[in-house]
Design an enzyme around this catalytic site. Structure first.
Site, PDB file in Angstrom:
ATOM      1  N   GLY A  41     -25.099 -14.281  16.663  1.00 54.69           N
ATOM      2  CA  GLY A  41     -25.124 -14.916  17.989  1.00 54.69           C
ATOM      3  C   GLY A  41     -26.178 -15.997  18.109  1.00 54.69           C
ATOM      4  O   GLY A  41     -26.744 -16.192  19.173  1.00 54.69           O
ATOM      5  N   SER A  44     -26.626 -19.383  20.966  1.00 53.64           N
ATOM      6  CA  SER A  44     -26.931 -19.388  22.397  1.00 53.64           C
ATOM      7  C   SER A  44     -28.227 -18.640  22.682  1.00 53.64           C
ATOM      8  O   SER A  44     -28.667 -17.805  21.880  1.00 53.64           O
ATOM      9  CB  SER A  44     -25.748 -18.699  23.101  1.00 53.64           C
ATOM     10  OG  SER A  44     -26.065 -18.360  24.414  1.00 53.64           O
ATOM     11  N   GLY A  45     -28.839 -18.943  23.819  1.00 48.74           N
ATOM     12  CA  GLY A  45     -29.953 -18.158  24.356  1.00 48.74           C
ATOM     13  C   GLY A  45     -31.097 -17.884  23.390  1.00 48.74           C
ATOM     14  O   GLY A  45     -31.571 -18.773  22.680  1.00 48.74           O
ATOM     15  N   TYR A 192     -24.240  -0.373  28.742  1.00 47.41           N
ATOM     16  CA  TYR A 192     -25.200  -1.327  28.173  1.00 47.41           C
ATOM     17  C   TYR A 192     -26.503  -0.604  27.810  1.00 47.41           C
ATOM     18  O   TYR A 192     -27.014  -0.764  26.696  1.00 47.41           O
ATOM     19  CB  TYR A 192     -25.461  -2.459  29.178  1.00 47.41           C
ATOM     20  CG  TYR A 192     -26.526  -3.427  28.719  1.00 47.41           C
ATOM     21  CD1 TYR A 192     -26.248  -4.376  27.732  1.00 47.41           C
ATOM     22  CD2 TYR A 192     -27.810  -3.400  29.259  1.00 47.41           C
ATOM     23  CE1 TYR A 192     -27.226  -5.261  27.298  1.00 47.41           C
ATOM     24  CE2 TYR A 192     -28.794  -4.282  28.832  1.00 47.41           C
ATOM     25  CZ  TYR A 192     -28.498  -5.211  27.860  1.00 47.41           C
ATOM     26  OH  TYR A 192     -29.466  -6.079  27.423  1.00 47.41           O
TER      27      TYR A 192
HETATM   28  N1  LIG Z   1     -31.477 -12.163  28.511  1.00 47.79           N
HETATM   29  C1  LIG Z   1     -32.158 -11.082  28.775  1.00 47.79           C
HETATM   30  O1  LIG Z   1     -32.764 -10.962  29.860  1.00 47.79           O
HETATM   31  C2  LIG Z   1     -32.202  -9.953  27.787  1.00 47.79           C
HETATM   32  C3  LIG Z   1     -32.972  -8.812  28.091  1.00 47.79           C
HETATM   33  C4  LIG Z   1     -33.051  -7.780  27.167  1.00 47.79           C
HETATM   34  C5  LIG Z   1     -32.345  -7.870  25.976  1.00 47.79           C
HETATM   35  N2  LIG Z   1     -31.575  -8.965  25.711  1.00 47.79           N
HETATM   36  C6  LIG Z   1     -30.828  -8.992  24.452  1.00 47.79           C
HETATM   37  O2  LIG Z   1     -31.071 -10.204  23.767  1.00 47.79           O
HETATM   38  C7  LIG Z   1     -29.964 -10.522  22.940  1.00 47.79           C
HETATM   39  C8  LIG Z   1     -29.598 -11.973  23.097  1.00 47.79           C
HETATM   40  O3  LIG Z   1     -29.063 -12.169  24.378  1.00 47.79           O
HETATM   41  P1  LIG Z   1     -29.217 -13.504  25.234  1.00 47.79           P
HETATM   42  O4  LIG Z   1     -29.951 -13.141  26.444  1.00 47.79           O
HETATM   43  O5  LIG Z   1     -29.720 -14.614  24.387  1.00 47.79           O
HETATM   44  O6  LIG Z   1     -27.693 -13.730  25.679  1.00 47.79           O
HETATM   45  P2  LIG Z   1     -26.655 -14.919  25.401  1.00 47.79           P
HETATM   46  O7  LIG Z   1     -27.265 -16.235  25.674  1.00 47.79           O
HETATM   47  O8  LIG Z   1     -25.424 -14.518  26.165  1.00 47.79           O
HETATM   48  O9  LIG Z   1     -26.383 -14.802  23.845  1.00 47.79           O
HETATM   49  C9  LIG Z   1     -25.622 -13.753  23.322  1.00 47.79           C
HETATM   50  C10 LIG Z   1     -25.051 -14.174  21.998  1.00 47.79           C
HETATM   51  O10 LIG Z   1     -24.276 -13.098  21.486  1.00 47.79           O
HETATM   52  C11 LIG Z   1     -23.030 -13.616  21.048  1.00 47.79           C
HETATM   53  N3  LIG Z   1     -21.957 -12.620  21.034  1.00 47.79           N
HETATM   54  C12 LIG Z   1     -21.469 -11.899  22.067  1.00 47.79           C
HETATM   55  N4  LIG Z   1     -20.442 -11.137  21.652  1.00 47.79           N
HETATM   56  C13 LIG Z   1     -20.268 -11.409  20.326  1.00 47.79           C
HETATM   57  C14 LIG Z   1     -19.370 -10.965  19.342  1.00 47.79           C
HETATM   58  N5  LIG Z   1     -18.389 -10.108  19.622  1.00 47.79           N
HETATM   59  N6  LIG Z   1     -19.479 -11.435  18.081  1.00 47.79           N
HETATM   60  C15 LIG Z   1     -20.452 -12.326  17.769  1.00 47.79           C
HETATM   61  N7  LIG Z   1     -21.339 -12.804  18.655  1.00 47.79           N
HETATM   62  C16 LIG Z   1     -21.240 -12.351  19.926  1.00 47.79           C
HETATM   63  C17 LIG Z   1     -22.721 -14.726  22.056  1.00 47.79           C
HETATM   64  O11 LIG Z   1     -21.694 -15.564  21.566  1.00 47.79           O
HETATM   65  P3  LIG Z   1     -20.832 -16.509  22.595  1.00 47.79           P
HETATM   66  O12 LIG Z   1     -21.730 -17.668  22.912  1.00 47.79           O
HETATM   67  O13 LIG Z   1     -19.634 -16.849  21.807  1.00 47.79           O
HETATM   68  O14 LIG Z   1     -20.555 -15.649  23.802  1.00 47.79           O
HETATM   69  C18 LIG Z   1     -24.095 -15.386  22.127  1.00 47.79           C
HETATM   70  O15 LIG Z   1     -24.291 -16.234  21.024  1.00 47.79           O
HETATM   71  C19 LIG Z   1     -28.861  -9.538  23.315  1.00 47.79           C
HETATM   72  O16 LIG Z   1     -28.777  -8.513  22.352  1.00 47.79           O
HETATM   73  C20 LIG Z   1     -29.328  -8.979  24.640  1.00 47.79           C
HETATM   74  O17 LIG Z   1     -28.834  -7.673  24.892  1.00 47.79           O
HETATM   75  C21 LIG Z   1     -31.501 -10.008  26.585  1.00 47.79           C
END
Ligand SMILES: NC(=O)c1ccc[n+]([C@@H]2O[C@H](COP(=O)([O-])OP(=O)(O)OC[C@H]3O[C@@H](n4cnc5c(N)ncnc54)[C@H](OP(=O)(O)O)[C@@H]3O)[C@@H](O)[C@H]2O)c1
Length: 308
Positions: A41, A44-45, A192
């Site tokens: 992933g 993004s993000g 989740y």
């Molecule tokens: N943001 C927060 O506040 C927060 C807090 C605690 C933990 N986290 C954790 O941090 C991590 C990164 O999240 P983020 O906040 O950066 O979110 P994000 O911007 O939505 O990024 C998530 C990434 O995961 C990819 N993804 C989702 N489903 C997938 C699949 N089936 N196969 C391959 N890739 C997939 C998405 O791809 P697409 O772009 O194609 O959807 C995207 O690249 C996650 O594990 C999340 O649980 C985040």
């Protein structure tokens, strides 16, 4: 007088929010020339921010993504920011076990090294199912990464000392695992939380199994981050969340710091299996440190992804 009070209240609120959003930054400047980093992933993000940081430090960076258009765009941007042309993307859909197996086969054929695996991709709380009929959160966040890591473990051992970093969330504490129903999908937020608790158990068991083999493992809570996770929800929810995130959530750059710290810092290796927050090893609720549950989850996951 009214104006003065308004200005003072605004200033206090601004400073309070700044204090609330304070984060430690990774101060370790170690370079990663000659190392290969794989980030799920990474388009993004937090994942994209981490990939950029790894590329700036000279690593060969592979982002594993399900959407090739987004991945190509991210690779172009990471190359431009890092001035490192050794950045590429590969197709991986963590919601499909066949895709994970195909990805690993291709990766192992093409890549001789794997020094740092970052299990970053994640689905927030959505009521959906993977292609293999697992609940989306548990399937992608835990089972997908469980299978991926296991299939790549041989290469990680060959490249030791190597590291596996898995993104979890402090919301792990709101749920416990139900071994009668690991595929639980009734309330998406609880699903989740369970998937993020599973990330913690997975890291602990992996660290235990890899003791003395040169592979260390860390779980990371990145903080609450203004990333793209709201894209899975309605427009109304997204608008509300944009305001909340602007006020209380940190930037992706800040969110990536603990991941970067676990990828490069020497001192973390003394805490393999640990849970990291804000660039420090943090304590967990007692139930999340149960080695028996971690072992049981590992065995159940092996059966679910048909690893044996
Ligand atoms: N943001 C927060 O506040 C927060 C807090 C605690 C933990 N986290 C954790 O941090 C991590 C990164 O999240 P983020 O906040 O950066 O979110 P994000 O911007 O939505 O990024 C998530 C990434 O995961 C990819 N993804 C989702 N489903 C997938 C699949 N089936 N196969 C391959 N890739 C997939 C998405 O791809 P697409 O772009 O194609 O959807 C995207 O690249 C996650 O594990 C999340 O649980 C985040």
């Amino acid at each position: 007088m009214y104006l003065l009070c308004t200005i003072a209240a605004s200033l206090i609120s601004f400073l309070f929010l700044k204090w609330l959003k304070r984060r430690r930054f990774c101060m370790d400047v170690k370079r990663l020339d000659g190392k290969t980093v794989l980030i799920t992933g990474g388009n993004s993000g937090i994942g994209k921010e981490t990939a950029t940081a790894m590329a700036i430090r000279g690593a060969r960076v592979i982002i594993a993504c399900r959407d090739m258009e987004k991945a190509e765009k991210a690779v172009r941007e990471i190359k431009a920011t890092s001035h490192n042309l050794n950045v590429l993307h590969m197709h991986l859909d963590l919601a499909n076990m066949r895709s994970i197996r195909d990805f690993c086969k291709t990766f192992l054929q093409r890549e001789k090294r794997l020094d740092i695996l970052i299990n970053n991709a994640g689905m927030p709380s959505v009521l959906d199912w993977t292609d293999d009929s697992f609940s989306m959160c548990f399937g992608v966040n835990h089972l997908g990464h469980f299978l991926l890591t296991n299939l790549l473990l041989g290469r990680l051992k060959e490249c030791a000392p190597s590291r596996v970093i898995t993104l979890t969330c402090s919301a792990y504490k709101y749920q416990k695992l139900d071994f009668q129903d690991l595929n639980y999908n009734l309330f998406p937020f609880f699903t989740y939380c369970r998937s993020k608790l599973a990330n913690i158990y997975f890291t602990q068991e992996l660290a235990r199994m890899m003791e003395g083999k040169g592979v260390t493992a860390y779980s990371v809570h990145p903080g609450y981050v203004q990333s793209n996770w709201t894209c899975h929800y309605s427009i109304l929810f997204r608008i509300v969340m944009q305001v909340i995130m602007f006020m209380f959530f940190v930037s992706c750059e800040a969110g990536a710091q603990t991941v970067i710290h676990c990828a490069v810092a020497d001192e973390v290796t003394a805490h393999s299996g640990g849970y990291f927050v804000d660039c420090r090893c943090a304590s967990l609720r007692p139930f999340a440190k149960d080695a028996g549950v971690a072992r049981k989850l590992w065995e159940a996951s092996e059966r679910m992804v048909k690893l044996a």
